[in-house]
Scaffold this active site. Structure first.
Site, mmCIF file in Angstrom:
data_model
loop_
_atom_site.group_PDB
_atom_site.id
_atom_site.type_symbol
_atom_site.label_atom_id
_atom_site.label_comp_id
_atom_site.label_asym_id
_atom_site.label_seq_id
_atom_site.Cartn_x
_atom_site.Cartn_y
_atom_site.Cartn_z
ATOM 1 N N GLY C 195 0.796 -1.215 0.000
ATOM 2 C CA GLY C 195 0.000 0.000 0.000
ATOM 3 C C GLY C 195 0.824 1.258 0.000
ATOM 4 N N LEU C 221 -1.778 -3.278 -8.041
ATOM 5 C CA LEU C 221 -0.388 -2.890 -8.189
ATOM 6 C C LEU C 221 0.579 -3.669 -7.310
ATOM 7 C CD1 LEU C 221 -0.238 0.953 -8.710
ATOM 8 C CD2 LEU C 221 0.416 -0.872 -10.271
ATOM 9 N N ASP C 222 0.136 -4.132 -6.147
ATOM 10 C CA ASP C 222 1.082 -4.735 -5.209
ATOM 11 C C ASP C 222 1.014 -6.257 -5.163
ATOM 12 O OD1 ASP C 222 1.578 -2.134 -4.739
ATOM 13 O OD2 ASP C 222 0.826 -2.089 -2.697
ATOM 14 N N GLU C 223 0.225 -6.838 -6.031
ATOM 15 C CA GLU C 223 0.141 -8.292 -6.076
ATOM 16 C C GLU C 223 0.793 -8.791 -7.349
ATOM 17 O OE1 GLU C 223 -0.997 -10.322 -3.779
ATOM 18 O OE2 GLU C 223 -1.508 -8.693 -2.414
#
Lengths: 278, 278, 278, 278
Positions: C195, C221-223
């Site tokens: 995050g 975006l973060d996976e």
């Protein structure tokens, strides 16, 4: 404000220095002191809360001189923005990294000019509006080549010369003009693989790590006080060319790190060593 | 002699401290000072040339108290040989590493005893002549289990409790008995993979690095001020079991490093953070 | 020639593949095979001595299809020079590193264009003669913003989209257009600090290492499958801003490494993981 | 089952080998192949799903011999539990690490005995019930010393001799008895600081990293094919003694890593190099 002092050690130096600062109500935010007991040498770097105006800086230096050994090297409030000149040959990686940081103003220095003994890197300098001087070494005695180099260098103000993959060996007289002011990146983990073609040497030896070393230049290109070193792993599947390619990454990173340390006034030099107070 | 001070920051602290030392002709060989400006907190650790006799130590503390804030935490000449108690479950790697260092006297501490909630590691302790106490958690309320732990712990002098892969969660009241005195090794790169079975979590996520974290225990096993962290690379060919095996190597190394820092009096704790002056 | 195959595993796959190559007198210089036994999935990458002409490539693929499961993903002789599109916001470090490599032709790709949602990085693109498209997100629904992005992207041939510090969250429908073709650099050691503002989170937690993660983008975006991760040490003296600055160095290095792996066809993706045969 | 083959390269080797395995319905789970094109040498290591009984192993070797060059070195199903003999002098760190792993059965070998040229480490061996033989070098010709060493060594079955900080130089004739079977840990980042007292040399040179190298012994103690290398950072504040202390940590780690690789049959040796298929 940053304050740096190097001098012969004796009892009471920290008390004296801190006393001077306390008397003018300056708070110390961060301090590192080191004594080389073998050499009886004292090093201190400290960062204070207050910024100090130019005139105060002179006064403070004077006050410190009163309480320190006569030969003390005192730097009060060193310029946060140094001036550097880059010397290059044909390889782009270190130069480009520095030009990018210079362009975006995240290098603690401004690049005054780039001097190349080949014209290969003229174009990239021009793209960033940085002056490029071609000083060819071909068909010249080294003495004349270095005289020409010096002539260009002398056109500019400079705090440091950076050999960003400059592949010519510089003479002792040339180097003596810029004591502790020339930074070189050597493409090996010094003192392993001194001399020519370290990647070929590393390949032949079958090493599992290769390295790079940033250092001040004293007598010749591969000697002098080491500022920073890094390594990366390699395997049996690396050719000498692969090692060279991988090495460029680490050369770029080590030179960038060493420049940051030097430009942030975190590096002391004495004898053949550095004290790095990061 | 090592001197450590932690207190509220104000102008002139370094001058005062160095002044006290200078007045008794003590030379400072190495000093690191740090101010946390957000918290207005001052930390200093210094090493001097002189050793100081016990009585001098009290005098010096008294002299320093005169020039420092009333709440200053001053440690003059901390014991170079701490006393530690180890808590373990079944895994041998961290315990054995500490027992070996203890046996060859290269740990800056002496292991007073080992407490296990299983008997698996009794044999290795006995081989080194280190007392082992079995305190089983089975068929017991945690309160009773922790009361029994405390009873054993209280039989010994100790500076620190080290959870060397102790797999029970300790209650807040138990932890509160030993503020900033319990060191834990957590088998992940905190704050990633908090909680149970971090290697399984890491495997499922397909990470390319795994880590370990040594920290002081405050509220629960995975929180508290971090002392040291390290990582090692892993690849797609690692099973969760391979990751666990590789992780044990890094757990051993990180705990050894953290212990060395703490036992050398290089770690300050405040709030949920550490200041490590290595 | 490079040959890559991914398919369901069964006995005899290597024999079949190597048999096809042997029959046409192609020597295998380097081969890595991996079976994910949990998923019964077979991966192989091999490098041969021979280069294979375009027509041979089709013939070879056809021959391999005869001996492999129907669903096998076969890549014979993948283009050594991929085409990539970069998406950026305001931060220059990753973009500049890629532009330099692109300019000196040491990136195994050619940068087709750069798309920015701010104009900050237009100048640096123009200095290298790389087309820059401004697609502002301001005062727009995300759907419209992404439609505009897609319109620009569709003007170019491309193998991969690279989010080189692109600070907008992309929708699942947008991402679904480019399955396993979007590479992101995340400014933390995932899955820690998912995050916003990971450096602030890292600072608050008092970590001793910070990291960066390059991964394929799947849902958000973060996976997505991790390609490469690296870390650097930090200390108590780092502010959140210092961590961010240090982090940029590692972001640049990790994205460069991940791109090199992907562009050299060394990365297989399946499920939420990668197989990296470096 | 693990299968390893080293031989002269030619087209079709992988097809032949995989064909033999496929014919007996053996599935390959993991394979790494490498060709040294300069030396025209082929290396392959593969792991299969099936375990192979002793008699099958002979049959398989015979089948492989039919399809490989006459001089091929074939190892089918190498013993998962090797036998090793340790040679030591006075330093405990590498020995203790190996004894601990041996004791807890996480070393892929069993320690047959320890031979010391000093009695310092007899006690630690006895604590683990491992036979210790004192073979003093004092007041003896090297020839006689080595004859005594050989006599003890010959009492045991062994796959490898491990010089775990054995500080005597062994003669070429002694070494020739155990070709590619002697593993040494050298206390520097070879080829830097060859010879005596590398930490003193490193200190004098002012390096910023120190390393350790595990290698097979060929002609003398500091030469031979490198298996693994690692480094750790050092600073100006390290004395030569501090470097030695820090170096011991890395020596222990590198020797453990090298042993793991060798004992897992992941290391090929040829000429003065290794192929490590980890």
């Amino acid at each position: 404000m940053v304050l740096r002092i190097q001098c012969t050690d004796r009892v009471g130096l920290v008390a004296s220095i801190a006393g001077v600062l306390s008397a003018i109500n300056v708070n110390i935010l961060s301090m590192r002191e080191h004594v080389d007991t073998a050499q009886n040498r004292f090093f201190i770097r400290l960062v204070t809360a207050a910024t100090v105006a130019e005139t105060d800086s002179e006064t403070l230096t004077h006050q410190l001189q009163q309480v320190l050994p006569a030969s003390a090297e005192i730097t009060v409030n060193p310029s946060p923005k140094k001036k550097i000149i880059l010397l290059v040959t044909k390889e782009y990686h270190c130069l480009s990294d520095i030009l990018i940081r210079n362009h975006f103003k995240t290098l603690q220095a401004s690049v005054q000019c780039v001097i190349g003994n080949h014209s290969s890197l003229q174009d990239i300098c021009e793209r960033f509006g940085v002056p490029f001087h071609l000083v060819s070494h071909e068909a010249k005695d080294r003495e004349i080549f270095e005289k020409e180099l010096t002539a260009v260098i002398n056109q500019y103000q400079k705090d440091y010369l950076v050999l960003a993959k400059f592949m010519r060996i510089l003479s002792a007289p040339f180097i003596a003009q810029f004591p502790h002011k020339i930074i070189n990146i050597h493409h090996s983990f010094l003192p392993a693989f001194i001399g020519a073609n370290p990647y070929r040497q590393a390949f032949e030896r079958g090493v599992k790590l290769i390295g790079a070393t940033a250092h001040f230049v004293t007598n010749d290109l591969d000697e002098g006080p080491i500022i920073a070193q890094q390594i990366i792993p390699v395997t049996h599947s690396f050719t000498a060319a692969d090692m060279m390619k991988a090495g460029k990454e680490i050369e770029t990173a080590v030179l960038a790190k060493a420049l940051q340390l030097v430009l942030d006034d975190k590096v002391f030099v004495y004898g053949n060593k550095t004290v790095v107070v990061d």
